[in-house]
Design a protein around this motif. Sequence first.
Motif, PDB file in Angstrom:
ATOM      1  N   CYS A   1      10.394   6.635   6.034  1.00 15.70           N
ATOM      2  CA  CYS A   1       9.722   5.909   5.107  1.00 15.70           C
ATOM      3  C   CYS A   1       8.252   5.681   5.725  1.00 15.70           C
ATOM      4  O   CYS A   1       8.018   5.203   7.146  1.00 15.70           O
ATOM      5  CB  CYS A   1      10.338   4.475   5.010  1.00 15.70           C
ATOM      6  N   THR A   2       7.361   5.743   4.840  1.00 13.49           N
ATOM      7  CA  THR A   2       5.798   5.501   5.218  1.00 13.49           C
ATOM      8  C   THR A   2       5.428   4.597   4.010  1.00 13.49           C
ATOM      9  O   THR A   2       6.125   4.697   2.864  1.00 13.49           O
ATOM     10  CB  THR A   2       4.731   6.573   5.319  1.00 13.49           C
ATOM     11  N   ASP A   3       4.599   3.622   4.350  1.00 17.36           N
ATOM     12  CA  ASP A   3       4.261   2.654   3.164  1.00 17.36           C
ATOM     13  C   ASP A   3       3.439   3.465   1.909  1.00 17.36           C
ATOM     14  O   ASP A   3       3.606   3.166   0.804  1.00 17.36           O
ATOM     15  CB  ASP A   3       3.039   1.590   3.729  1.00 17.36           C
TER      16      ASP A   3
ATOM     17  N   CYS B   1       7.641  -0.502   3.918  1.00 16.65           N
ATOM     18  CA  CYS B   1       8.957  -0.099   4.547  1.00 16.65           C
ATOM     19  C   CYS B   1       9.587  -1.337   5.263  1.00 16.65           C
ATOM     20  O   CYS B   1      10.909  -1.315   5.513  1.00 16.65           O
ATOM     21  CB  CYS B   1       8.743   1.039   5.580  1.00 16.65           C
TER      22      CYS B   1
END
Length: 127
Positions: free
Chosen positions: A65-67, A28
Amino acid sequence: MKKRTLVTGLLVLLPVCSALAKPQLTGCAAKEHDIKQQIEQAHKHNNPHRADGLHKALREVREHCTDESLRRERLSDVHEKEHEVTQRLRDLDEAKQSGNPEKIEKRKKKLKEARQELAEAKAELSK
């Protein structure tokens, strides 16, 4: 002689120092960085509508967003592209059976494009 050794030593260390100065962003953080660069370009080229859309995209990345979700999304894209390559291979086989040279060339081109898209999707996984 010492001057040459010093210059050579500095040239060897230059890539190491530049790598340390700007760490590679992934996930992200990399996505956010890319959007920020696009915003700068939009402002630079006096494109306020694109900049507005990019600001919205930036907010979405920051909020959602999260990785892990990004990795899943990219992995899904790779699977989709793999399916596309498989389908294009089938299409090429059918074209070869028909014996039509124009059709064969067209299918080869489509397969090449699908493979390129797959390679790009796989490259995104490591970002």
